[in-house]
Design a protein around this motif. Structure first.
Motif, PDB file in Angstrom:
ATOM      1  N   ARG A 144       0.811  -1.220   0.000  1.00 56.78           N
ATOM      2  CA  ARG A 144       0.000   0.000   0.000  1.00 56.78           C
ATOM      3  C   ARG A 144       0.841   1.264   0.000  1.00 56.78           C
ATOM      4  NH1 ARG A 144      -1.865   2.155   5.223  1.00 56.78           N
ATOM      5  NH2 ARG A 144      -0.539   1.368   6.915  1.00 56.78           N
ATOM      6  N   PHE A 145       2.142   1.129   0.255  1.00 52.37           N
ATOM      7  CA  PHE A 145       3.051   2.275   0.219  1.00 52.37           C
ATOM      8  C   PHE A 145       3.851   2.317  -1.083  1.00 52.37           C
ATOM      9  CE2 PHE A 145       2.696   1.264   4.824  1.00 52.37           C
ATOM     10  CZ  PHE A 145       2.039   2.413   5.206  1.00 52.37           C
ATOM     11  N   ARG A 146       3.392   1.592  -2.079  1.00 56.26           N
ATOM     12  CA  ARG A 146       4.086   1.542  -3.361  1.00 56.26           C
ATOM     13  C   ARG A 146       3.141   1.952  -4.487  1.00 56.26           C
ATOM     14  NH1 ARG A 146       9.747   0.625  -3.361  1.00 56.26           N
ATOM     15  NH2 ARG A 146      10.196  -0.322  -1.345  1.00 56.26           N
ATOM     16  N   GLN A 147       3.677   2.778  -5.393  1.00 59.93           N
ATOM     17  CA  GLN A 147       2.981   3.083  -6.629  1.00 59.93           C
ATOM     18  C   GLN A 147       3.949   2.783  -7.769  1.00 59.93           C
ATOM     19  OE1 GLN A 147      -0.090   3.705  -7.087  1.00 59.93           O
ATOM     20  NE2 GLN A 147      -0.773   4.210  -5.008  1.00 59.93           N
ATOM     21  N   SER A 148       3.494   2.032  -8.725  1.00 59.84           N
ATOM     22  CA  SER A 148       4.394   1.621  -9.805  1.00 59.84           C
ATOM     23  C   SER A 148       3.738   1.821 -11.155  1.00 59.84           C
ATOM     24  CB  SER A 148       4.806   0.151  -9.631  1.00 59.84           C
ATOM     25  OG  SER A 148       3.672  -0.685  -9.716  1.00 59.84           O
TER      26      SER A 148
ATOM     27  N   GLN B 197      -3.282   7.349  -9.045  1.00 60.44           N
ATOM     28  CA  GLN B 197      -2.094   6.910  -8.325  1.00 60.44           C
ATOM     29  C   GLN B 197      -1.348   8.054  -7.656  1.00 60.44           C
ATOM     30  OE1 GLN B 197      -0.483   4.739 -11.973  1.00 60.44           O
ATOM     31  NE2 GLN B 197       0.126   3.326 -10.345  1.00 60.44           N
ATOM     32  N   LEU B 198      -1.735   9.284  -7.927  1.00 57.14           N
ATOM     33  CA  LEU B 198      -0.930  10.437  -7.518  1.00 57.14           C
ATOM     34  C   LEU B 198      -1.280  10.994  -6.145  1.00 57.14           C
ATOM     35  CD1 LEU B 198      -0.936  12.281 -10.949  1.00 57.14           C
ATOM     36  CD2 LEU B 198       0.993  11.107  -9.904  1.00 57.14           C
ATOM     37  N   LYS B 199      -2.265  10.390  -5.473  1.00 54.82           N
ATOM     38  CA  LYS B 199      -2.736  10.953  -4.204  1.00 54.82           C
ATOM     39  C   LYS B 199      -1.615  11.031  -3.179  1.00 54.82           C
ATOM     40  CE  LYS B 199      -5.060   8.356  -1.429  1.00 54.82           C
ATOM     41  NZ  LYS B 199      -6.111   7.528  -0.800  1.00 54.82           N
ATOM     42  N   ASP B 200      -0.780  10.008  -3.098  1.00 54.07           N
ATOM     43  CA  ASP B 200       0.253   9.943  -2.069  1.00 54.07           C
ATOM     44  C   ASP B 200       1.647  10.252  -2.600  1.00 54.07           C
ATOM     45  OD1 ASP B 200      -1.624   9.211  -0.128  1.00 54.07           O
ATOM     46  OD2 ASP B 200      -1.474   7.089  -0.675  1.00 54.07           O
TER      47      ASP B 200
ATOM     48  N   ASN C   3       9.038   2.252  -9.417  1.00 55.48           N
ATOM     49  CA  ASN C   3       8.366   1.967  -8.157  1.00 55.48           C
ATOM     50  C   ASN C   3       8.672   3.088  -7.182  1.00 55.48           C
ATOM     51  OD1 ASN C   3       7.187  -0.951  -8.242  1.00 55.48           O
ATOM     52  ND2 ASN C   3       9.221  -1.124  -9.180  1.00 55.48           N
ATOM     53  N   VAL C   4       7.612   3.735  -6.679  1.00 53.02           N
ATOM     54  CA  VAL C   4       7.758   4.875  -5.779  1.00 53.02           C
ATOM     55  C   VAL C   4       7.380   4.449  -4.373  1.00 53.02           C
ATOM     56  CG1 VAL C   4       7.083   7.252  -5.298  1.00 53.02           C
ATOM     57  CG2 VAL C   4       7.168   6.431  -7.657  1.00 53.02           C
ATOM     58  N   ASP C   5       8.257   4.759  -3.417  1.00 55.72           N
ATOM     59  CA  ASP C   5       7.971   4.519  -2.005  1.00 55.72           C
ATOM     60  C   ASP C   5       7.232   5.740  -1.462  1.00 55.72           C
ATOM     61  OD1 ASP C   5       7.889   3.953   0.662  1.00 55.72           O
ATOM     62  OD2 ASP C   5      10.037   3.582   0.895  1.00 55.72           O
ATOM     63  N   THR C   6       5.950   5.550  -1.131  1.00 54.13           N
ATOM     64  CA  THR C   6       5.115   6.685  -0.713  1.00 54.13           C
ATOM     65  C   THR C   6       4.942   6.777   0.799  1.00 54.13           C
ATOM     66  OG1 THR C   6       3.097   5.373  -0.979  1.00 54.13           O
ATOM     67  CG2 THR C   6       3.857   6.622  -2.890  1.00 54.13           C
ATOM     68  N   ARG C   7       5.807   6.118   1.569  1.00 52.65           N
ATOM     69  CA  ARG C   7       5.680   6.194   3.029  1.00 52.65           C
ATOM     70  C   ARG C   7       5.828   7.624   3.532  1.00 52.65           C
ATOM     71  NH1 ARG C   7       6.481   1.078   5.524  1.00 52.65           N
ATOM     72  NH2 ARG C   7       7.182  -0.519   4.064  1.00 52.65           N
TER      73      ARG C   7
ATOM     74  N   HIS D 298       5.343  11.320   3.574  1.00 54.06           N
ATOM     75  CA  HIS D 298       4.415  12.308   3.035  1.00 54.06           C
ATOM     76  C   HIS D 298       4.841  13.740   3.363  1.00 54.06           C
ATOM     77  CE1 HIS D 298       1.920   8.745   2.655  1.00 54.06           C
ATOM     78  NE2 HIS D 298       1.085   9.431   1.872  1.00 54.06           N
ATOM     79  N   SER D 299       6.100  13.912   3.804  1.00 57.43           N
ATOM     80  CA  SER D 299       6.544  15.251   4.215  1.00 57.43           C
ATOM     81  C   SER D 299       6.822  16.162   3.024  1.00 57.43           C
ATOM     82  CB  SER D 299       7.805  15.143   5.078  1.00 57.43           C
ATOM     83  OG  SER D 299       8.865  14.549   4.341  1.00 57.43           O
ATOM     84  N   GLY D 300       7.005  15.588   1.835  1.00 56.03           N
ATOM     85  CA  GLY D 300       7.282  16.407   0.653  1.00 56.03           C
ATOM     86  C   GLY D 300       6.053  17.177   0.192  1.00 56.03           C
ATOM     87  N   LYS D 301       6.258  18.029  -0.804  1.00 62.12           N
ATOM     88  CA  LYS D 301       5.189  18.888  -1.312  1.00 62.12           C
ATOM     89  C   LYS D 301       4.687  18.367  -2.656  1.00 62.12           C
ATOM     90  CE  LYS D 301       7.035  23.003   0.951  1.00 62.12           C
ATOM     91  NZ  LYS D 301       7.509  24.390   0.790  1.00 62.12           N
ATOM     92  N   LEU D 302       3.460  18.743  -2.952  1.00 60.72           N
ATOM     93  CA  LEU D 302       2.907  18.404  -4.259  1.00 60.72           C
ATOM     94  C   LEU D 302       3.510  19.269  -5.356  1.00 60.72           C
ATOM     95  CD1 LEU D 302      -0.852  17.890  -3.375  1.00 60.72           C
ATOM     96  CD2 LEU D 302       0.689  16.170  -4.319  1.00 60.72           C
ATOM     97  N   LEU D 303       3.775  20.535  -5.035  1.00 65.76           N
ATOM     98  CA  LEU D 303       4.399  21.469  -5.964  1.00 65.76           C
ATOM     99  C   LEU D 303       5.494  22.226  -5.231  1.00 65.76           C
ATOM    100  CD1 LEU D 303       1.253  22.983  -7.727  1.00 65.76           C
ATOM    101  CD2 LEU D 303       2.862  21.352  -8.706  1.00 65.76           C
ATOM    102  N   THR D 304       6.604  22.423  -5.897  1.00 64.44           N
ATOM    103  CA  THR D 304       7.680  23.182  -5.266  1.00 64.44           C
ATOM    104  C   THR D 304       7.308  24.652  -5.206  1.00 64.44           C
ATOM    105  OG1 THR D 304      10.033  23.734  -5.370  1.00 64.44           O
ATOM    106  CG2 THR D 304       8.876  23.511  -7.467  1.00 64.44           C
TER     107      THR D 304
END
Length: 393
Positions: A46-50, A261-264, A343-347, A349-355
């Motif tokens: 559930r913490f992976r998006q590929s 897939q982009l929610k996280d 494969n993206v590790d989405t654990r 969530h501290s990053g931003k959606l847009l810089t």
């Protein structure tokens, strides 16, 4: 007979017991498999998006001719490795050399003309002093004749001539004074090299000097030659594209994730990638660098018209830029357009959606167009000294 019946009964009982045992075992296997998948999904999946809709992208540095001319030499071909500042194409330089020589002569001529104006000013200043002396002498002669005229000692003709001499001397002084003012307006007390005519000639000479330098086309980056279109002996024009240089240290991956897939997904998240080119044995590491501001269809040549009556919903994909480890790229170079699995590790969530950090630093730069202007300044000084050294002081 009874023994046979008992044996058949025992055999059927054993078969039924074995069947039940197999069903129980299969049920346990399904239950364990299901629990294992649930645990795996809850812990990892559930913490992976590929996605496998991902491709290697990179800078393609197009090489254009800065001047027109005939191609005399080509030093590279497709797939050749080239270092920054290496000569890749040379153009026939006779025309550029002629323009350069003509521009030098024009500058020399203008310097002499400006210097001539300066010397003329000195001549006119001396002439003004002479005209003043003549005017003073004519005025004194007129004053004496006026006294004699009052006593009727001279004729009318003599007094008229004396008055005309004064007027002529006054007009001569005015003419020379105006000529000096005109020359002063041409010079305006500016230094020789700052004079507009000299500056114009210097600009023309700099243009000819640069065009002569540009007969050698230099590689602005280190990379590999691709799509060479220039041919030997060809007459090219200014701005014509000759080839492309692909710097393999300036590549990234563009992964097209479905919008669901982009929610996280956040900027800065860690990414693992595999390439169809190298197989699953080589794993590349990267991180999310940015998420595009529009889908591919929105930026296409003919964007979708979703407001039409026959609309059908289609899940859109949004490009996500992934920066790669440069050391891994150096060891296992990638090519533009290769397919990648991401494969993206989405654990995290501290990053931003847009810089929200403005880009202020230079990301790409080359100094191949920074010519040695000290050489040009030395040329100017040499021309100036040559054309002023014989001038009398």
């Amino acid at each position: 007979m009874e023994n046979d019946i008992e044996q058949d009964f025992d055999l059927q009982k054993n078969k039924k017991s074995a069947r039940v045992k197999k069903i129980i075992i299969l049920a346990l296997i399904f239950i364990i498999t299901g629990l294992s998948y649930v645990i795996y999904w809850y812990t990892f999946s559930r913490f992976r998006q590929s996605t496998d809709n991902a491709y290697v992208m990179g800078n393609q540095v197009a090489i254009h001719a800065q001047i027109g001319g005939g191609v005399s030499s080509i030093y590279v071909d497709d797939n050749d490795f080239i270092q920054k500042k290496d000569v890749i194409v040379t153009l026939e330089s006779i025309d550029a050399e002629n323009d350069f020589g003509y521009a030098k002569n024009v500058l020399a001529k203008v310097i002499r003309e400006v210097q001539q104006i300066k010397l003329t000013n000195e001549k006119l200043s001396a002439s003004i002093e002479l005209k003043k002396v003549k005017l003073e002498k004519s005025q004194k002669d007129l004053d004496r004749r006026e006294a004699l005229w009052l006593r009727k000692s001279i004729s009318q003709e003599d007094i008229d001539h004396a008055r005309q001499d004064v007027q002529i001397a006054l007009n001569d002084l005015e003419i020379v004074t105006q000529e000096l003012a005109i020359n002063h307006a041409l010079l305006m007390q500016t230094p020789l090299l700052a004079h507009p005519s000299v500056q114009q000639a210097i600009f023309k000479l700099r243009e000819a000097w640069l065009n002569l330098k540009r007969t050698k086309i230099i590689a602005p980056v280190t990379g590999y030659i691709s799509r060479r279109s220039v041919q030997i002996g060809e007459q090219i024009t200014k701005g014509e594209r000759l080839m492309i240089i692909v710097p393999l240290d300036q590549v990234w991956v563009e992964a097209n994730f479905k919008e669901v897939q982009l929610k996280d997904i956040r900027i800065g998240q860690k990414v693992t990638l595999t390439s169809d080119y190298y197989g699953d044995n080589i794993i590349f590491n990267g991180k999310i660098a940015g998420i595009a501001m529009g889908t591919g269809s929105a930026f296409s040549l003919l964007p979708a018209q979703n407001a039409t009556g026959n609309w059908i919903k289609v899940i859109q994909r949004l490009p996500v830029r992934i920066e790669l480890d440069k050391e891994q790229i150096r060891v296992n170079p990638l090519r533009i357009g290769l397919s990648m699995t991401v494969n993206v590790d989405t654990r995290d969530h501290s990053g931003k959606l847009l810089t929200d950090i403005p880009a202020r630093k230079i990301k790409y730069q080359t100094d191949v167009f920074d010519y040695d202007y000290d050489e040009f300044e030395h040329l100017i000084q040499q021309i100036m000294q040559t054309n002023l050294k014989s001038t009398p002081k």
